[in-house]
Enzyme design. Structure first.
Site, PDB file in Angstrom:
ATOM      1  N   GLY A  38      50.969  14.245   4.715  1.00 45.82           N
ATOM      2  CA  GLY A  38      50.575  15.575   4.264  1.00 45.82           C
ATOM      3  C   GLY A  38      49.386  16.133   5.018  1.00 45.82           C
ATOM      4  N   MET A  67      54.119   5.094   1.388  1.00 43.90           N
ATOM      5  CA  MET A  67      53.424   6.145   0.683  1.00 43.90           C
ATOM      6  C   MET A  67      53.377   7.335   1.601  1.00 43.90           C
ATOM      7  SD  MET A  67      50.588   3.855  -1.102  1.00 43.90           S
ATOM      8  CE  MET A  67      50.120   3.244   0.464  1.00 43.90           C
ATOM      9  N   GLY A  68      54.270   8.297   1.408  1.00 48.55           N
ATOM     10  CA  GLY A  68      54.296   9.511   2.214  1.00 48.55           C
ATOM     11  C   GLY A  68      52.883   9.989   2.348  1.00 48.55           C
ATOM     12  N   THR A  69      52.321  10.451   1.312  1.00 47.81           N
ATOM     13  CA  THR A  69      50.875  10.581   1.128  1.00 47.81           C
ATOM     14  C   THR A  69      50.108  11.713   1.766  1.00 47.81           C
ATOM     15  OG1 THR A  69      50.700   8.202   0.857  1.00 47.81           O
ATOM     16  CG2 THR A  69      48.691   9.338   1.336  1.00 47.81           C
ATOM     17  N   THR A  70      49.061  12.075   0.997  1.00 43.75           N
ATOM     18  CA  THR A  70      47.972  12.859   1.563  1.00 43.75           C
ATOM     19  C   THR A  70      46.703  12.160   1.120  1.00 43.75           C
ATOM     20  OG1 THR A  70      49.254  14.848   1.160  1.00 43.75           O
ATOM     21  CG2 THR A  70      46.926  15.135   1.653  1.00 43.75           C
TER      22      THR A  70
END
Lengths: 240, 273
Positions: free
Chosen positions: A148, A16-19
Site C-alpha cells: 500500500g 501481509m499485503g500491507t501498509t
C-alpha cells in the site's frame, strides 16, 4: 473474472499485503499499520496486529511473508532480551535495527520481509529505521512500506514536515494508512498505531467506521453491525 | 578467477534437493501419487468459559473419499487440542510429535502445558520445513492464563483470533461465524454455532462431509463429543449380508479379548546392588 474454489489456493503462503508507516515527531515516534493478512485472494485474518513489540521502547512494523517476519521478530526479540541483560540498560533503537538487518541481509535468499523498526531511547530520542527486502538499513525521519505504500509516496512528499506534535503525527499516520487502504486491495481492516516516547509506548486502535470516506466511497447501508447494535435480530437461525 | 570444483562440506539443516527433483519431474509430466488429504472444514471459537473446536470427518484421496469417519481433532495435552487440515499424514505426525514434546516439557517444568508452548513448537517445526509439511491447524486450549485460540499455516505463520476456520470449507464456515458470532456465548450457543459452521462446510464444500466432531475445553474440564451430529446416515443397506467364497475356511469363532491374557503380578522389590 470467476473465483472458483480451485483458483483460491488456501495453502498459499500467508502474506501481509500491507501498509506500514513509521514517522518521527518532536519527542518520539508513531508507528502505524493496517490489519489485513491474505492467503492468495482470501483474507485469512482481518484484524491482525502487524506492530510487534521487540522491547519496552522498540517496536517493529512487519510486512511481506507473515511466517518470515514473525520468525525474524521472534529471534530479534530474543537477542535484544539477552543484550539488555548484558548491557544493564534498555537497548537502543539502532541496535534493534542492526539485529534485524543482520538476519535480513544474512538470509536474504530465503526471506521475504520488509520491516520498519521504530522506538525511543535516551541517547538519540525517537528514531525510525527502514529495513526493506534486501536487508539495507535506512535511517530516515519517516518510512513507509508494504504494497500500500506505493500510493503514499506523493502524499508524504506533500504532507510531511519536520517538528510535528504527537497529535499531528498520529493524525498523519492514520490518514495515510486510511488512504492506502482505500486504494490497495491487499490492505484493509482497521488502523493500529503505537506511539513511543520517553514515557513509554501507547497503543491505539481505529475501527473502519471511524475513518473518513475518500473519493467515491459510500456510507455503509444495511450493515449487519449497525442492525445488531441497534438491537435488531441477526440472520434467522438454521431451521432443522 | 578459474572455476574449480571444490568439495564443500555438507552444511547442516534440511536438504531440499529432492523437492527440486520433484518439481523437475512434474514438469516432465510425471505425476505424484495423490496424497490422502483431509479436504476439511475445521473451526474454533472462544466462548465465555473456554474454547470449542469443531471438525468434519471426511478424508479424501483425490476425488475419492478414503475415510468417511476420520478423527481430525487431535490430542496435544489434557487441556489443549488441535484440529488439522491438509495432508492427513502431516497433521497426524506433527500433532503426535508436539504432543510428546509437550509431555516431556511438562515433566521438565512440573506444570500444566500452556497453549503458547504448543504454538511455538508447531510454528518452529513448520517454518523449518518451509511449507513442505502441509499442515494447517486450528489450535485451542485453556491454561492458567485463560482460553486461547490460534491458527497455524503450513509456512509457519500464526494468528490469534476469537473465532477461526481452516481447510477447503473454511470460507463456508467463516460466512456462518462472521454473521452470527458474538462475545460471551454460552456453551449451548457455542456448540450450536460450531455445528452450524461445520454443517455449512459439509454441505457446501466437496472436500468436507459426513459427521460433525466437537471438542469443548474449559478451565478444569474437557469434553470430546465424537460424532456429535450425524447428518449423513447410510440410506441403503444391502439385505444380503457380507458373504465369503466357499473356499474360505473358518478356523475359530471364539473371540478371546487380549486384556484377559495379561496378568498383573505383585510388584517385586526394587533391585539392590
Amino acid at each position: 473474472m470467476s473465483h472458483s474454489m480451485d483458483d483460491m489456493n488456501l495453502n498459499a503462503p500467508h502474506s501481509m499485503g500491507t501498509t506500514i508507516i513509521g514517522v518521527t515527531y518532536d519527542g518520539g515516534v508513531v508507528l502505524g499499520a493496517d490489519s489485513r493478512t491474505s492467503t492468495g485472494v482470501y483474507v485469512a485474518n482481518r484484524c491482525s496486529d502487524k506492530i510487534t513489540q521487540l522491547t519496552e521502547n522498540v517496536y517493529v512494523c512487519r510486512s511481506g511473508s507473515a511466517a518470515d517476519s514473525q520468525v525474524v521478530s521472534d529471534y530479534v526479540r530474543h537477542f535484544l532480551h539477552q543484550h539488555t541483560i548484558q548491557l544493564g540498560q534498555p537497548a537502543t533503537v539502532k541496535v534493534a535495527a542492526n539485529l534485524v538487518r543482520l538476519l535480513s541481509y544474512g538470509n536474504k535468499n530465503m526471506l521475504q520481509t520488509g520491516l520498519i523498526v521504530g522506538g525511543w531511547d535516551k541517547y538519540e530520542g525517537g528514531k525510525i529505521y527502514g529495513v526493506p527486502l534486501g536487508g539495507t538499513v535506512i535511517e530516515a525521519p519517516f518510512a513507509i512500506g508494504g504494497s500500500g505504500s506505493s500510493y503514499l509516496y506523493g502524499f508524504f512528499d506533500q504532507a510531511w514536515r519536520e517538528g510535528m506534535t504527537m497529535e499531528e503525527a498520529e493524525a498523519l499516520v492514520v490518514k495515510a494508512v486510511s488512504l492506502a487502504i482505500a486504494r490497495d486491495g491487499a490492505s484493509g481492516g482497521v488502523v493500529r498505531t503505537v506511539i513511543i516516547n520517553s514515557e513509554g509506548a501507547k497503543r491505539n486502535f481505529y475501527a473502519g467506521d471511524t475513518l473518513p470516506l475518500w473519493h467515491e466511497e459510500l456510507e455503509p447501508q444495511n450493515s449487519l453491525l449497525d442492525i445488531l447494535a441497534a438491537g435488531g435480530d441477526g440472520p434467522a437461525p438454521m431451521a432443522e | 578467477m578459474s572455476k574449480v570444483a571444490m568439495d564443500v562440506p555438507a552444511k547442516g539443516g534440511f536438504s531440499f534437493d529432492l523437492c527440486k527433483r520433484n518439481a523437475m519431474l512434474a514438469k516432465d509430466g510425471v505425476q505424484l501419487p495423490p496424497f490422502r488429504k483431509t479436504g476439511t472444514t475445521i473451526v474454533g471459537l472462544i466462548f465465555q468459559d473456554g474454547v470449542i473446536l469443531g471438525a468434519d470427518t471426511r478424508a479424501t484421496e483425490g476425488p475419492i473419499v478414503a475415510d468417511k469417519n476420520c478423527e481430525k481433532i487431535h490430542y496435544l495435552a489434557p487441556n489443549i487440542y488441535c484440529c488439522g487440515a491438509g495432508t492427513a499424514a502431516d497433521t497426524e505426525a506433527v500433532t503426535d510429535m508436539v504432543s510428546s514434546q509437550l509431555n516431556l516439557h511438562r515433566y521438565h517444568t512440573g506444570r500444566q502445558s500452556r497453549v503458547v508452548t504448543a504454538l511455538t513448537y508447531l510454528k518452529k517445526h513448520l517454518f523449518s520445513y518451509q511449507g513442505h509439511v502441509s499442515a494447517a491447524l486450528v489450535l485451542g486450549g485453556v491454561d492458567f492464563t485463560g482460553p486461547h485460540l490460534h491458527t497455524i499455516y503450513p509456512h509457519g505463520s500464526t494468528d490469534t483470533l476469537p473465532f477461526a476456520t481452516m481447510g477447503s470449507g473454511s470460507l463456508a464456515a467463516m460466512a456462518i461465524f462472521e454473521s452470527k458470532y458474538k462475545e460471551g456465548l454460552t456453551r449451548e450457543e457455542g456448540i450450536q454455532l460450531v455445528t452450524e459452521a461445520i454443517c455449512s462446510g459439509i454441505f457446501n464444500d466437496l472436500g468436507s462431509g459426513s459427521n460433525v466432531d466437537i471438542c469443548v475445553i474449559t478451565k478444569d474440564n474437557k469434553e470430546y463429543l465424537r460424532n456429535h451430529l450425524q447428518p449423513n446416515p447410510r440410506t441403503y443397506v444391502s439385505p444380503k449380508q457380507y458373504s465369503f467364497t466357499k473356499k474360505t475356511e473358518v478356523l475359530l469363532t471364539k473371540i478371546t479379548p487380549l486384556k484377559e491374557k495379561v496378568e498383573v503380578i505383585q510388584a517385586g522389590d526394587a533391585m539392590e546392588e
